[in-house]
Motif scaffolding. Structure first.
Motif, short mmCIF file in Angstrom:
data_model
loop_
_atom_site.label_atom_id
_atom_site.label_comp_id
_atom_site.label_asym_id
_atom_site.label_seq_id
_atom_site.Cartn_x
_atom_site.Cartn_y
_atom_site.Cartn_z
N UNK A 48 -0.29 -12.75 2.29
CA UNK A 48 0.21 -11.67 1.45
C UNK A 48 1.04 -10.70 2.28
N UNK A 49 1.93 -9.95 1.65
CA UNK A 49 2.56 -8.84 2.37
C UNK A 49 1.53 -7.78 2.72
N UNK A 50 1.75 -7.07 3.82
CA UNK A 50 0.87 -5.96 4.14
C UNK A 50 0.82 -4.98 2.97
N UNK A 51 -0.37 -4.49 2.66
CA UNK A 51 -0.53 -3.61 1.52
C UNK A 51 0.05 -2.23 1.80
N UNK A 52 0.60 -1.62 0.77
CA UNK A 52 1.23 -0.30 0.87
C UNK A 52 0.43 0.67 0.01
N UNK A 53 -0.19 1.65 0.63
CA UNK A 53 -1.09 2.60 -0.02
C UNK A 53 -0.42 3.97 -0.08
N UNK A 54 -0.21 4.49 -1.29
CA UNK A 54 0.51 5.75 -1.46
C UNK A 54 -0.39 6.98 -1.55
N UNK A 55 -1.68 6.78 -1.78
CA UNK A 55 -2.54 7.95 -2.05
C UNK A 55 -3.97 7.60 -1.69
N UNK A 56 -4.39 7.95 -0.51
CA UNK A 56 -5.79 7.69 -0.15
C UNK A 56 -6.46 8.95 0.33
N UNK A 57 -7.68 9.16 -0.16
CA UNK A 57 -8.51 10.28 0.28
C UNK A 57 -9.52 9.82 1.33
N UNK A 58 -9.31 8.62 1.86
CA UNK A 58 -10.32 8.02 2.74
C UNK A 58 -10.59 8.86 3.98
N UNK A 59 -9.58 9.58 4.47
CA UNK A 59 -9.79 10.42 5.65
C UNK A 59 -10.92 11.41 5.42
N UNK A 60 -11.05 11.89 4.19
CA UNK A 60 -12.01 12.95 3.88
C UNK A 60 -13.43 12.56 4.26
N UNK A 61 -13.83 11.30 3.99
CA UNK A 61 -15.21 10.91 4.25
C UNK A 61 -15.50 10.83 5.75
N UNK A 83 -10.08 1.52 9.54
CA UNK A 83 -10.64 1.02 8.28
C UNK A 83 -9.53 0.54 7.35
N UNK A 84 -8.44 1.29 7.25
CA UNK A 84 -7.37 0.85 6.35
C UNK A 84 -6.71 -0.42 6.88
N UNK A 85 -6.55 -0.53 8.21
CA UNK A 85 -5.97 -1.75 8.77
C UNK A 85 -6.86 -2.95 8.48
N UNK A 86 -8.16 -2.78 8.63
CA UNK A 86 -9.10 -3.87 8.36
C UNK A 86 -9.09 -4.28 6.89
N UNK A 87 -8.66 -3.37 6.01
CA UNK A 87 -8.58 -3.67 4.58
C UNK A 87 -7.26 -4.33 4.20
N UNK A 88 -6.40 -4.59 5.18
CA UNK A 88 -5.12 -5.23 4.90
C UNK A 88 -3.98 -4.28 4.61
N UNK A 89 -4.21 -2.99 4.81
CA UNK A 89 -3.20 -1.97 4.53
C UNK A 89 -2.37 -1.75 5.80
N UNK A 90 -1.07 -1.96 5.72
CA UNK A 90 -0.20 -1.78 6.87
C UNK A 90 0.63 -0.51 6.78
N UNK A 128 -2.45 4.88 16.43
CA UNK A 128 -2.71 4.37 15.09
C UNK A 128 -2.24 2.93 14.94
N UNK A 129 -3.02 2.14 14.25
CA UNK A 129 -2.68 0.74 14.03
C UNK A 129 -1.69 0.56 12.90
N UNK A 130 -1.98 1.19 11.77
CA UNK A 130 -1.11 1.09 10.60
C UNK A 130 0.04 2.09 10.72
N UNK A 131 1.00 1.95 9.83
CA UNK A 131 2.14 2.86 9.75
C UNK A 131 1.75 3.99 8.79
#
Length: 378
Positions: A48-61, A83-90, A128-131
């Motif tokens: 799959x293409x690397x996933x593109x995430x526009x809105x994550x609150x994951x940092x908060x936790x 964590x986001x890189x391990x989830x396939x988010x680039x 940082x691993x992801x962009x």
């Protein structure tokens, strides 16, 4: 890198084939196989293409792992990134809420600024691993939303702005009792605290919301920043979004609002956890209902990074969407919506952001490896 025996998901089709990567970009994509000895055999796993995430609150936790506990911002960013890189988010847009209102979960201006500065410092240091990019979520019904936006509006990584109003009694929290329930997830409020907080939020909304929204929208347009509305519920909300030049509607709460946004060529973003769970945690429209009505354009992992990949496959298996169309909601469509034309698809010439995904019976999809520009990051 040369990959064979992969089930390749492109923006238009899914097929078993070969992908060749050169200099961090996809050089060739073809059906069939290759006898080249250097080819990696992906054994039928999905590419799959690397996933593109526009809105994550994951940092908060990671920033606040327990009620009343604030963690080091640098450490929080690093583990969030892993964590986001391990989830396939680039590519990830870190959603930072601005506007100070600690009684309702919006933290101090100083901490908001520190988070923005830490993101830039982490990226500059190559930690940082992801962009990563910055998404400013502007809580317009707060006293300092405009000042905070002005302070951060020239941040080098800022690429998206959303205007929000989480005052109970409208939009996401049409039922004030649902707002109180959410706020009490870490402990019950007294009646005195609830009534005081509610009254103060109503007062602030009447004083600030309209004027602050106008100012932030104008400043965003002046800087060429894409705009998103948030939790649109009524036709009036969508009409306001149209007047503001909004490109994306984040998490519309009703079928009516989603349909109106689509009619006005505003992209509809829904939460991937909503798909995975089968409904909204706050009692609003189910994302699956919008998908069945062809009113869903983009998915966001929101508060669970792993949900993005799982929801894309559920659009395919549960809703019946073609897999390429489903994967586009987490790659091609979000990338294009914010002007990132160098990624989001398995196509020659694009950056080699890729995810290797394994499917096993009765299990959610598992991201086995994540690659950014051809280099493995997870």
């Amino acid at each position: 890198m040369l990959i064979k025996n992969a089930r390749i998901v492109t923006p238009e089709a899914t097929f078993t084939g070969v992908v060749q990567v050169r200099d961090g970009h996809i050089h060739a994509v073809q059906r069939g196989t290759t006898s080249a000895p250097e080819a990696q055999d992906w054994e039928g796993d999905y590419l799959l293409p690397g996933l593109v995430e526009l809105h994550t609150d994951n940092l908060e936790k990671h920033l606040a792992p327990r009620p009343g506990v604030l963690w080091n911002t640098q450490a929080a960013f690093v583990i969030h990134d892993a964590q986001v890189a391990a989830a396939g988010i680039t590519t990830v847009f870190d959603a930072l809420s601005i506007g100070e209102r600690e009684s309702a979960g919006l933290r101090s201006r100083a901490l908001q600024t520190e988070c923005a500065d830490t993101l830039q410092a982490s990226a500059d240091a190559g930690l940082l691993r992801a962009d990563h990019f910055l998404h400013l979520r502007c809580e317009v019904a707060t006293h300092d939303a405009v000042d905070a936006f002005e302070q951060m509006s020239d941040h080098p990584l800022l690429r998206l702005v959303s205007v929000m109003d989480h005052t109970p009694g409208q939009r996401q929290w049409q039922d004030p009792a649902q707002f109180r329930k959410y706020q009490e997830r870490h402990g019950a409020w007294t009646e005195e605290k609830w009534h005081a907080t509610y009254a103060a939020m109503i007062e602030q909304q009447e004083k600030y919301a309209h004027a602050h929204r106008r100012e932030i929208v104008a400043m965003s347009h002046a800087r060429g920043l894409p705009l998103a509305s948030h939790d649109d519920t009524s036709l009036e909300h969508v009409e306001e979004a149209v007047r503001d030049g909004v490109a994306m509607a984040e998490f519309p709460t009703t079928m009516m609002a989603a349909r109106a946004a689509r009619d006005k060529a505003i992209a509809v973003i829904m939460g991937a956890p909503n798909i995975v769970r089968g409904g909204s945690h706050s009692g609003n429209i189910a994302a699956g209902e919008l998908a069945r009505e062809n009113l869903l354009d983009i998915l966001s992992s929101d508060y669970v990074p792993a949900s993005l990949l799982q929801a894309a496959f559920q659009l395919h298996t549960d809703i019946g969407w073609d897999l390429s169309r489903a994967v586009n909601t987490v790659s091609w469509a979000p990338a294009k919506s914010v002007g990132l034309d160098d990624r989001g698809g398995i196509m020659p010439g694009l950056r080699a952001d890729m995810v290797r995904v394994t499917l096993k019976p009765n299990l959610p999809p598992v991201p086995r490896a994540t690659f950014l520009a051809g280099a493995r990051i997870a």
